[in-house]
Design a protein around this motif. Structure first.
Motif, mmCIF file in Angstrom:
data_model
loop_
_atom_site.group_PDB
_atom_site.id
_atom_site.type_symbol
_atom_site.label_atom_id
_atom_site.label_comp_id
_atom_site.label_asym_id
_atom_site.label_seq_id
_atom_site.Cartn_x
_atom_site.Cartn_y
_atom_site.Cartn_z
ATOM 1 N N GLN B 554 79.665 14.444 5.177
ATOM 2 C CA GLN B 554 80.375 14.475 6.229
ATOM 3 C C GLN B 554 81.736 14.866 5.985
ATOM 4 O O GLN B 554 82.363 15.414 6.610
ATOM 5 N N ARG B 555 82.136 14.179 4.757
ATOM 6 C CA ARG B 555 83.544 14.414 4.465
ATOM 7 C C ARG B 555 83.800 15.992 3.984
ATOM 8 O O ARG B 555 85.238 16.271 3.970
ATOM 9 N N SER B 556 82.964 16.724 3.695
ATOM 10 C CA SER B 556 83.052 18.015 3.461
ATOM 11 C C SER B 556 82.948 18.735 4.596
ATOM 12 O O SER B 556 82.851 20.223 4.406
ATOM 13 N N ARG B 557 82.802 18.212 5.753
ATOM 14 C CA ARG B 557 82.616 19.088 6.890
ATOM 15 C C ARG B 557 84.044 19.400 7.658
ATOM 16 O O ARG B 557 84.725 18.557 7.844
ATOM 17 N N PHE B 558 84.202 20.453 8.181
ATOM 18 C CA PHE B 558 85.441 20.679 9.052
ATOM 19 C C PHE B 558 85.176 19.714 10.347
ATOM 20 O O PHE B 558 83.916 19.680 10.701
ATOM 21 N N VAL B 559 86.345 19.355 10.841
ATOM 22 C CA VAL B 559 86.273 18.441 11.900
ATOM 23 C C VAL B 559 85.077 18.651 13.119
ATOM 24 O O VAL B 559 84.326 17.808 13.442
#
Ligand code: SRM
Ligand SMILES: Cc1cc2nc3c(=O)[nH]c(=O)nc-3n(C[C@H](O)[C@H](O)[C@H](O)COP(=O)(O)OP(=O)(O)OC[C@H]3O[C@@H](n4cnc5c(N)ncnc54)[C@H](O)[C@@H]3O)c2cc1C
Ligand code: SF4
Ligand code: FES
Lengths: 122, 832
Positions: B554-559
């Motif tokens: 999730q941390r690597s996903r755009f908002v």
């Protein structure tokens, strides 16, 4: 100094690479402003006003890499350490001193209030 | 307050030391070395034994040393130096006015000078079951004996805490034959000493050795059976059996005595630069003190403190200024080193070197021409050299380029200013690329033969085409051989890597890379944790390559993808429920209207994709509005994702007087097949019922135009920034074929396009013929591709809104706490 730090809970509330927000509220309960608390992959914590210096994008929602957050609205890179926009972009967002002690996060109380001051006058 | 001034007396002063540990005894040694007659020394020790080297308890547990091997000062030392050792009898109070201490046995001794060196106490997490027999800490020899007794019987050991101590305990117990599980709260082992990359390597190695490492593991309770520990339950409900539980979650300075005596104490006992406490007759040293705001948990700082203490106590004050520390892990076969500040950031430059073949990761952090931090994994030979540069604050401008290669290289004559010099010095038959057995001579002759870019060298002689660890060497050879004529290589994925998108995708499959830190390590990323460009791309590539296996980061996903809603300029979100094929019902419309009222949507708009968009929803309200929409049968419209967006349809043969086929029905079936898929970029589909094309199918990524005899399938259209009409892919007779080719085309795009490349630029780049060949050259290709797509969809078609509405990732939608500074101070803890 001890009494001037605001305990905002355990470090485990924010996993590395993520950020969460702390709304600062006026007497009538309205949100004045949000502070964004970041936990980097490297394990450090930082607190900044949750407003991009460009057009007030919520920095807490950006992607965190190194000690930088990329704003979700127009991808400015903001230093978590200083609040300055990096690269060619110009601007700065107030930072809030933060310390970690015995597994809990603390913000400097004056700075939290200070960061809000302009909004308060408005 | 500076140093102790001597007490005028004709007898030696009485020095009492509380704590027979590493700092206490070292302080005495240092004092004796300076002035052997000034004091008569009495040492109280809580442990019933002589002074030993606590850090060597790990090798004792691992069976590499015995207690006798680790004694520092045996009984003879106390005797020779006239020291009275009162062991097994802890001091329980200090009378500062009367200058005496009293031990548990009642024994009271007077002092002129008192030294507190009580060390630390292990921290016990306050969970149910913490006091059960079988729950041990790791601090002294008694703890080791308890662990050895447990190991004798075998079975399961659970170590809570994946820091230095926990991992050393786990290693020892594993060597003693126990089945070991390490529970660590944070996602990275030893996160205070290691960055994500090194932590990942360490975890992989320990897992390879058979330990089970659970990160993000939050202990809820320690379980009991027959009055003894039997297991550990985590907050997520998981239970792990245990015959012994080792708590190694941290230490707290042991300050109880000092506090009781009224000395100034914060986290540790406050001392000045001469190790004096707030009472000038009392000194303190070791882990129990706090000096200039810092408490230490390693021995190196204690040695420095003891020197200053002894200087002051013998009338030649020097002053301790605090220490920079470094860490090593005492687990045989694992070389790991960290020192200084490795968080990077402003004004800091990261220099990273990775060698996947040798499992090596080196990172040094430079700021204003000074080394400020280092993390080494796999080869720590240069650790001390880096640490020395760091402590001395040496200017490294001259050796900057060569710094990462280590002391021998950086200091080795002349190489310092020219990173190519060492490569130039290699012999012709020196191997450059280990993977493909390419020598320097071969690379150079390939370059002379006309290969003037990295890419050309890679394709012509294969050097650096596999794992890429020799990329730097090949680049040096290009520079040495061609000077300025080197051509820039293909566009790399981002500035963190030398590899292109295609290379990264190919290597993920070839090397079976299944996690972002693993890709970064194996493909020699030059940054520790990537950037905002490569993280989302890698996340997608891994998700595409390993459906059902790779866990989305999730941390690597755009908002928008993280929040499953589109962020708006004011920080609120828009919510677009799916409206299959653009068809809706009164019930759905009612639910949307109700939701708009209930959550104060400031606008409801019909989008260009045939559905409704609710604007101005707060992030805290998202799970609730989704729950309401779910209840009316609606799921996420993925208006936010690099994924299937909408399938636009026209009314078709069902109503329209020109309609040739059921375009609405086919559109709905297509949307049901493709929704929820993650793609390199957003993907839009349309189905028109006749060539009048009311659904605008010829500007979609995949468009269907129905005709009397069947379906024309079109690809690569785009109505966005650069208008592009579709190319006709083929014509088919049945809905089934249309759906299969749609699935196959999507999968080809998913597997081959670069991240953030829509179908239009992708087809412009690779050519329509390439796409046709991929789909039709092999008569089974369509079926294979479609099968892979459907398999991946079996994991993806799980409505993310429903999962969030049920509470998944709740913290993404909640504030941490609230702060109400005006007019009354009131802090509310986060709700959950
Ligand atoms: C809501 C909507 C406009 C509307 O009010 O109708 C819309 C809104 C946005 N579009 Fe769009 N596009 C919308 C239909 C379209 C269409 C028409 C269509 O799909 O038929 C197009 C042209 C067709 C196409 O994509 O080929 C379109 C071409 C774009 C582009 C240019 C894409 C390109 O490849 O050139 C962007 C920018 C991008 O994706 O990088 C974009 C980006 C956006 C973003 C996501 C801008 C952003 O990054 O924040 C807007 C988000 C609004 C929001 O928060 O919801 N939007 N956008 C439409 C939502 C459709 C839906 O139901 O999902
Ligand atoms: C297993 C293990 C491995 C370690 N590995 C490393 C390593 O690799 N590198 C490194 O730098 N550090 C390591 N450390 C840390 C290092 O051992 C400590 O930093 C060091 O021992 C601290 O010294 P000290 O004198 O302050 O405390 P201690 O050595 O703990 O000595 C304090 C002594 O005071 C006694 N005491 C406490 N209260 C009283 C009282 N009221 N009356 C009498 N006596 C009392 C205690 O029983 C203890 O014997 C390790 C520690 C452990 C437990
Ligand atoms: S056309 Fe531009 S302004 Fe309008 S929704 Fe699309 S991106 Fe936003
Ligand atoms: S508001 Fe942050 S980049 Fe525009």
């Amino acid at each position: 100094m001890i009494g001037d730090w605001l305990d905002i809970g355990p470090v485990t509330q924010i996993s590395p690479g993520n950020a969460r927000t702390l709304p600062v509220q006026a007497p009538n309960g309205e949100n004045l402003e949000e502070i964004a608390i970041f936990h980097t992959m490297g394990g450090e914590f930082f607190a900044l006003v949750n407003k991009c210096p460009h057009k007030h994008g919520p920095l807490s929602q950006g992607i965190v890499h190194g000690t930088v957050v990329t704003c979700p609205l127009h991808s400015w890179n903001i230093s978590l350490k200083t609040g300055h926009a990096l690269g060619d972009d110009k601007g700065c967002v107030p930072t809030v001193p933060l310390k970690v002690d015995a597994g809990r996060l603390y913000l400097l109380r004056e700075a939290v209030i200070g960061a809000m001051a302009p909004e308060r006058a408005a | 307050m500076t140093a102790l001034h001597p007490i005028p007396t004709d007898r030696p002063e009485r020095l009492i030391v509380i704590g027979n540990g590493m700092a206490g005894c070292r302080a005495v040694e240092e004092i004796l070395a300076r002035d052997a007659t000034r004091y008569t020394v009495t040492i109280f020790g809580a442990e019933p034994r002589v002074n030993y080297n606590r850090i060597m308890l790990s090798p004792v547990l691992a069976g590499e040393k015995t207690f006798d091997d680790i004694v520092i000062n045996g009984a003879d030392w106390y005797a020779q130096n006239n020291i009275t050792l009162i062991s097994g009898d802890p001091v329980v109070s200090i009378d500062r006015a009367g200058q005496t201490v009293t031990a548990r046995s009642g024994r009271t001794e007077p002092y002129d000078r008192l030294l507190i060196a009580t060390g630390s106490d292990p921290f016990i997490i306050p969970v149910p079951g913490k006091d059960l027999p079988g729950v041990v800490t790791f601090r002294d020899l008694d703890d080791v004996d308890k662990m050895l007794a447990a190991a004798e019987k075998g079975g399961h050991a659970v170590v809570i805490g994946g820091g230095l101590l926990g991992l050393e305990a786990a290693h020892g117990l594993a060597l003693r034959g126990m089945d070991v599980t390490v529970l660590h709260l944070m996602p990275t082992l030893m996160e205070r000493q290691l960055d994500e990359a090194a932590g990942w390597l360490l975890k992989s190695e320990l897992e390879r050795r058979g330990q089970t490492i659970l990160t993000g593991a939050d202990t809820a309770a320690i379980l009991e059976k027959d009055g003894h520990v039997a297991g550990v339950r985590l907050k997520d409900g998981k239970e792990i059996p245990a015959d012994i539980v080792v708590m190694a979650v941290g230490i707290r300075p042991s300050t109880g005595l000092a506090r009781l005596a009224g000395l100034e104490v914060e986290r540790g006992i406050l001392v000045d630069d001469h190790m004096l406490t707030s009472d000038p007759a009392i000194m303190a040293v070791g882990e129990c003190v706090q000096h200039r705001g810092a408490c230490y948990g390693l021995v190196a700082p204690l040695w420095e403190m003891c020197r200053s203490l002894a200087d002051a106590a013998t009338g030649t004050p020097s002053g301790y200024e605090g220490s920079v520390t470094s860490t090593k892990l005492k687990v045989s076969g694992i070389d790991l080193f960290s020192a200084g500040d490795f968080s990077g950031g402003e004004g800091c430059e990261d220099i990273v070197m990775r060698d996947a073949a040798r499992g090596l990761y080196k990172r040094v952090i430079v700021k204003e021409n000074k080394l400020v931090g280092a993390v080494l994994y796999g080869d720590t030979a240069d650790g001390n050299w880096y640490f020395d540069l760091l402590k001395r604050g040496e200017d490294i401008a001259d050796i900057r380029e060569a710094l990462i290669f280590g002391q021998a290289f950086a200091m080795g004559g002349g190489a310092s200013n020219d990173p190519h010099a060492a490569v130039a010095a290699l012999s012709e038959d020196a191997e450059i690329c280990g993977c493909n057995g390419v020598t320097k001579g071969m690379v150079v002759s390939t370059i002379h033969g006309g290969a003037c870019s990295l890419d050309a060298v890679r394709s012509q002689c294969k050097a650096s085409a596999s794992c890429g660890s020799c990329t730097g060497l090949v680049e040096s050879l290009l520079a040495i051989t061609l000077g300025d004529e080197v051509k820039a290589g293909p566009k790399t994925l981002c500035k963190c890597t030398k590899f292109s998108h295609d290379d990264v995708r190919r290597l993920i499959l070839e090397k079976e890379l299944k996690a972002i830190p693993q890709v970064m390590q194996e493909l020699h990323w030059t940054t520790p944790d990537g950037c905002a460009s490569c993280r989302p791309a890698l996340n997608y590539y891994l998700l595409c390559a390993w459906p059902g296996v790779y866990v989305d980061d999730q941390r690597s996903r755009f908002v928008n993808e993280r929040m499953h809603a589109n962020i708006q300029k004011d920080g609120t979100y828009s919510v677009v429920p799916r409206m299959w094929g653009g068809v809706t019902t009164p019930n759905e419309l009612r639910a949307i209207a109700d939701a708009a009222d209930k959550y104060g949507a400031r606008m409801v708009k019909v989008t260009g994709g045939q559905r409704l968009d609710l604007f101005g929803i707060k992030k805290e309200d998202l799970p609730d509005i989704w729950a309401d929409l779910n209840a009316a049968g609606m799921v996420s419209g993925h208006a936010y994702g690099k994924s299937l967006r909408t399938v636009k349809t026209c009314v078709g043969s069902e109503w329209c007087r020109f309609g040739t086929q059921d375009s609405t029905g086919l559109g709905i079936k297509t949307e049901q097949m493709t929704w929820g898929s993650w793609m390199p970029h957003k993907f839009k589909i349309a189905v028109s019922g006749c060539p009048r094309n009311c659904a605008e199918a010829t500007i979609k990524d995949f468009g269907v135009i129905c005709v009397d005899s069947g379906y024309e399938l079109h690809v690569g259209g785009n109505g966005g920034i650069h208008l592009r009409g579709t190319d006709l892919l083929c014509k088919v007779a049945t809905e089934r074929e249309a759906l299969d080719i749609c699935a196959a085309f999507i999968q080809l795009y998913r597997e081959q396009a670069w991240y953030l490349e829509r179908t239009a630029p992708w087809i412009e780049r690779v050519g329509l013929d390439h796409v046709k060949a991929g789909l039709f050259d092999d008569p089974e290709a369509v079926q294979h591709l479609a099968a892979r797509f459907r398999y991946s969809q079996s994991f993806m078609q799980d409505d993310p809104w429903a999962r969030r509405a049920k509470g998944e990732d709740a913290e993404l939608h909640q504030h941490l706490a609230e702060f109400r500074p005006f007019p009354t101070m009131q802090i509310k803890e986060a709700a959950e």
